[in-house]
Each structure stands twice: as C-alpha cells, then as structure tokens.
Design an enzyme around this catalytic site. Structure first.
Site, PDB file in Angstrom:
ATOM      1  CG  HIS A   1      -5.678  -2.666   0.767  1.00  0.00           C
ATOM      2  ND1 HIS A   1      -5.007  -2.259  -0.355  1.00  0.00           N
ATOM      3  CD2 HIS A   1      -5.160  -1.961   1.802  1.00  0.00           C
ATOM      4  CE1 HIS A   1      -4.115  -1.339  -0.014  1.00  0.00           C
ATOM      5  NE2 HIS A   1      -4.188  -1.142   1.285  1.00  0.00           N
TER       6      HIS A   1
ATOM      7  CB  SER B   1      -0.957  -0.055   1.187  1.00  0.00           C
ATOM      8  OG  SER B   1      -2.075   0.708   0.907  1.00  0.00           O
TER       9      SER B   1
HETATM   10  C1  GTR Z   1      -5.316   4.399   2.201  1.00  0.00           C
HETATM   11  C2  GTR Z   1      -4.833   5.244   1.067  1.00  0.00           C
HETATM   12  C3  GTR Z   1      -4.110   4.409   0.083  1.00  0.00           C
HETATM   13  C4  GTR Z   1      -3.180   3.394   0.713  1.00  0.00           C
HETATM   14  C5  GTR Z   1      -3.652   2.862   2.037  1.00  0.00           C
HETATM   15  C6  GTR Z   1      -2.615   2.137   2.899  1.00  0.00           C
HETATM   16  O1  GTR Z   1      -6.053   5.109   3.128  1.00  0.00           O
HETATM   17  O2  GTR Z   1      -5.945   5.860   0.485  1.00  0.00           O
HETATM   18  O3  GTR Z   1      -3.422   5.230  -0.829  1.00  0.00           O
HETATM   19  O4  GTR Z   1      -1.916   3.880   0.787  1.00  0.00           O
HETATM   20  O5  GTR Z   1      -4.205   3.833   2.820  1.00  0.00           O
HETATM   21  O6  GTR Z   1      -1.450   2.488   2.973  1.00  0.00           O
HETATM   22  O7  GTR Z   1      -3.014   1.172   3.560  1.00  0.00           O
END
Ligand code: GTR
Length: 424
Positions: A404, A262
């Site tokens: 995710h 991420s």
């Molecule tokens: C979210 C963000 C993403 C991603 C994520 C993370 O809130 O919108 O770009 O980076 O966090 O790092 O888990």
C-alpha cells in the site's frame, strides 16, 4: 395475446435478465491473470481474522444499475443521464455516504507567502500560497504549494495532489525528492502541480472537528447527520486549489487531474464527482469508500471504516454496517458520476485491505455509463496481470507489485495515462 406483443414481452424479459446478470458478481476464473497470493491471504487473515481476504468467501451480490432511475425506468440517452440520473445519484451519495457541502456564500483570496523562481535549475517557479476563505467577518486559511513549469506561449495541464501524509513545504519539495509527490518528475513531464495537506483543511482526527473548515462553515455548531465530513471537505479544498490554478495564465485548468492515495484517493474520486471541472481523477489504493465495491466486503468494510474514522463519512453510511446490500448505491456509481471524464485506478498486489479486485470491478461496472456517453472504457472483467497497466479510452488501471503506497512507479504509469488524455 398477439404475436408482436408476446415477442416484445419476451425480449423485454431477456433484456432485464441481461441487465441483472451484467451487474451480478462475476465469477473469478481459475486462470485469472491476477489472483491474490495465497501467502498474503493467509498472513493478513492471521493478522485480522475478523475480516475476509478470501475471494471464495465474497458474498454473491448484485450491484445497483446506474442506468436505472429511481422510478424504475431505464436511462434512455446522454441527456437523460445528465439531466436526471446524475443528479439522483449525487443526492444518494451526498445523503448516504459523503454528506452535503454547505451552501453558505463565501469569498476566497490567494496570498503568496513565498516564492522560488528557479526551482529545479530554472525548470519551474514554485510558490507557497494561502487560500483565505471569508464568511462575514470570519476567515479560515489553509496553505498549499504550487509549481508551474516555465514554458513560453504554451499552457500546461495541472495536477492537484491531496497529501494525507507529511506536509511537503516549498523548500522541501525543491530540495528533497519525495516519491509521494515527485514534483521534479511531474514538472519535467510538462505538468503544473499543487499540493495541500488534508489536516490543514479539516484535521484527520475524530476529536478535532472544532479546528477544521467544516466547523468554520457551521460557525461552531455540530454537524447534522447528513452534513459533509472530512473526505468531502478535503475534496472541496482540492477545488479551491483548482480555483487558484484557473487564475494562472500558464495553466490550462480545463486539463486538471485530482490525485490522492488511500484516504486521499477516496477524496480524489468524490472531489471529481462534486466538481466536474476536474478532467481526470486518480485514485491510488483507495479501497473501502473509494474505488472498492462495498458489497464485496473484502478487506476493510463499511462497519470498520465508519467505526474507526467516523469523521470521514456522513452518519448514514454507518447504518449499512453488515448490510451493504441495502446501500442504494455502490462505488462503481462514483466512477459513473465522473464519466465521461477520465479515471485512473490503481491497486497494489499486497494491499488486500483495499480489495484490488473490488477496485478494478468498480471501474469496469461503470462501463455501461461510459458507453452511453459515447466514450470507450475498460469493460473486461478479467484483471490485468501485475505491473501491466491497462488503458482503454478514458479509463486506466494498474496493479503494482508491493505494498500500500503511492510511489514513483505509480506516478510514471499514471502520467503515461494522463498524457493520452490531455495531450492529443
Ligand atoms: C487505513 C484505512 C484505509 C485507508 C488508509 C490510508 O487505516 O483503513 O481506509 O484510507 O488508512 O489512508 O492510508
């Protein structure tokens, strides 16, 4: 007009048409092996109706051609790429997206703060380290943890893990299995590995600039608009951990990967652009500002990310809010900057916020650069089906079922890819 001249003119015209079409948004066929699940699209659209999750609503776009220089001429060969175009792209990403790192001279030393000699039943030595950076009379330190397999007369490849979740201490890493950084599995596969926490380098908090390494280098002064922001600072720290790995006899630091999930995945990609010592970059579900093409604006957008996380990107990036087509670069050129080294990109089936197709297409759109540099890479615009990793030359990709996350299955497929790169 004589005939040869006409012929040359026509073929040049056809070539430019091909170049334009090659970088224009591809059509998604009805029988694509991977399509976003319509229920997921509907659910996410309901949750965040101001964002687009629908492939049919992705705007038509044309990507900037990484092989066309700022004067409009085409990159002719690998030397031209290395000597001219690569530097142009680095400058564009530094000034428009990630910011410039400081040039202030510093010294660095690595202090050992703890050691476990027989981690995982004697498989590895684990150490807690502190990287101490000194400028003049001032110092800044951040901790990291490193594990080195006990192998005699054999150098091992290494993996630098960027941790943006909970810090995993030396003790925890040896006693509790954490799929986010599964040390035992990594070491068993014959790799050394080190991990640091992002916030120990530069707090992941827009209000805490004063506590991080960026403020340390600026001696407390506020950052100019084009100065580095947190993603670049975290990537810089990955390089400092690599500095340490270079000092270890048992590690082959020319075979090092930088890995992140991420925001850590965005960081890993940019870290490998800035530091060409990294042999592999692994971006896991990195999305906007990472692997995903900004121009698609599917899921998270430039406007949203720069508003919520203003400390991640340099100020100029926010100017492309709603006008992504004016960006002089797009994220496929991050991939191009890593070529001819190796890149592994992943997505997750339910993680439409990170735009799986945009992540895949950005890898594919770097293939002309890989080709120019004489290396095979994924060039098929059609995504692989879910849970079917695809590896071609120095590139690999998978889309995993589920949400995710960075977990055991992602690591397994990534290490399969890394094995093909480092153990030939
Ligand atoms: C979210 C963000 C993403 C991603 C994520 C993370 O809130 O919108 O770009 O980076 O966090 O790092 O888990």
């Amino acid at each position: 007009m004589n005939e040869p001249f006409l012929f040359k003119l026509c073929s040049q015209f056809i070539c430019s048409l091909i170049a334009i079409f090659a970088l224009a948004s591809p059509q998604v066929r009805a029988d694509e092996p991977w399509q976003a699940n319509p229920d997921t699209v509907a659910r996410l659209t309901k949750q965040r109706s101001e964002f687009n999750y629908d492939e049919a609503k992705v705007p038509a776009y044309t990507l900037p051609d990484p092989l066309v220089k700022s004067d409009g001429s085409k990159v002719t060969d690998a030397d031209d790429w290395n000597q001219t175009r690569r530097a142009e792209l680095m400058e564009l990403f530094r000034s428009q997206v990630y910011g410039r790192r400081p040039t202030t001279p510093y010294t660095i030393r690595f202090d050992k703060t703890a050691e476990i000699d027989d981690a995982f039943d004697g498989l590895a030595v684990g150490r807690s380290m502190s990287a101490v950076i000194t400028v003049g009379s001032r110092s800044y330190a951040f901790p990291f943890v490193v594990f080195v397999p006990k192998k005699e007369n054999q150098k091992v490849p290494a993996i630098v893990h960027i941790n943006n979740r909970n810090f995993i201490s030396l003790k925890t890493a040896t006693t509790e299995h954490d799929p986010f950084w599964p040390v035992k599995s990594i070491v068993e596969r014959g790799y050394a590995t080190a991990s640091f926490h992002t916030s120990d380098v530069d707090p992941d908090d827009k209000t805490r600039y004063a506590d991080g390494v960026r403020s340390f280098f600026a001696d407390g002064k506020p950052p100019p608009d084009d100065a580095w922001r947190s993603l670049s600072a975290w990537g810089w720290a990955a390089s400092r951990v690599l500095d340490h790995l270079e000092t270890l006899d048992v590690v082959d630091a020319t075979q090092a990967a930088v890995v992140g999930h991420s925001r850590g995945g965005k960081t890993a990609l940019w870290a490998a652009c800035e530091d060409t010592r990294f042999a592999i970059a692994y971006s896991n579900n990195s999305g906007c500002g990472g692997a995903a093409l900004s121009r698609r604006a599917l899921g998270e957008t430039v406007g949203r990310i720069t508003e919520v996380f203003p400390h991640w990107f340099c100020k100029n990036f926010a100017d492309y809010t709603g006008r992504e087509k004016h960006l002089p670069v797009d994220q496929h050129e991050v991939m191009a900057l890593i070529a001819p080294r190796s890149i592994y990109v992943t997505s997750a089936d339910e993680d439409l916020w990170a735009d799986p197709r945009g992540e895949y297409l950005s890898l594919v759109s770097a293939s002309p650069v890989f080709r120019l540099l004489g290396i095979d890479s994924i060039a098929d615009e059609s995504m692989p089906a879910v849970n079917q990793p695809r590896v071609v030359g120095h590139t690999g990709y998978h889309i995993r079922s589920g949400a995710h996350n960075l977990g055991e299955q992602d690591w397994k497929w990534f290490l399969n890819f890394a094995d093909t790169i480092v153990k030939q």
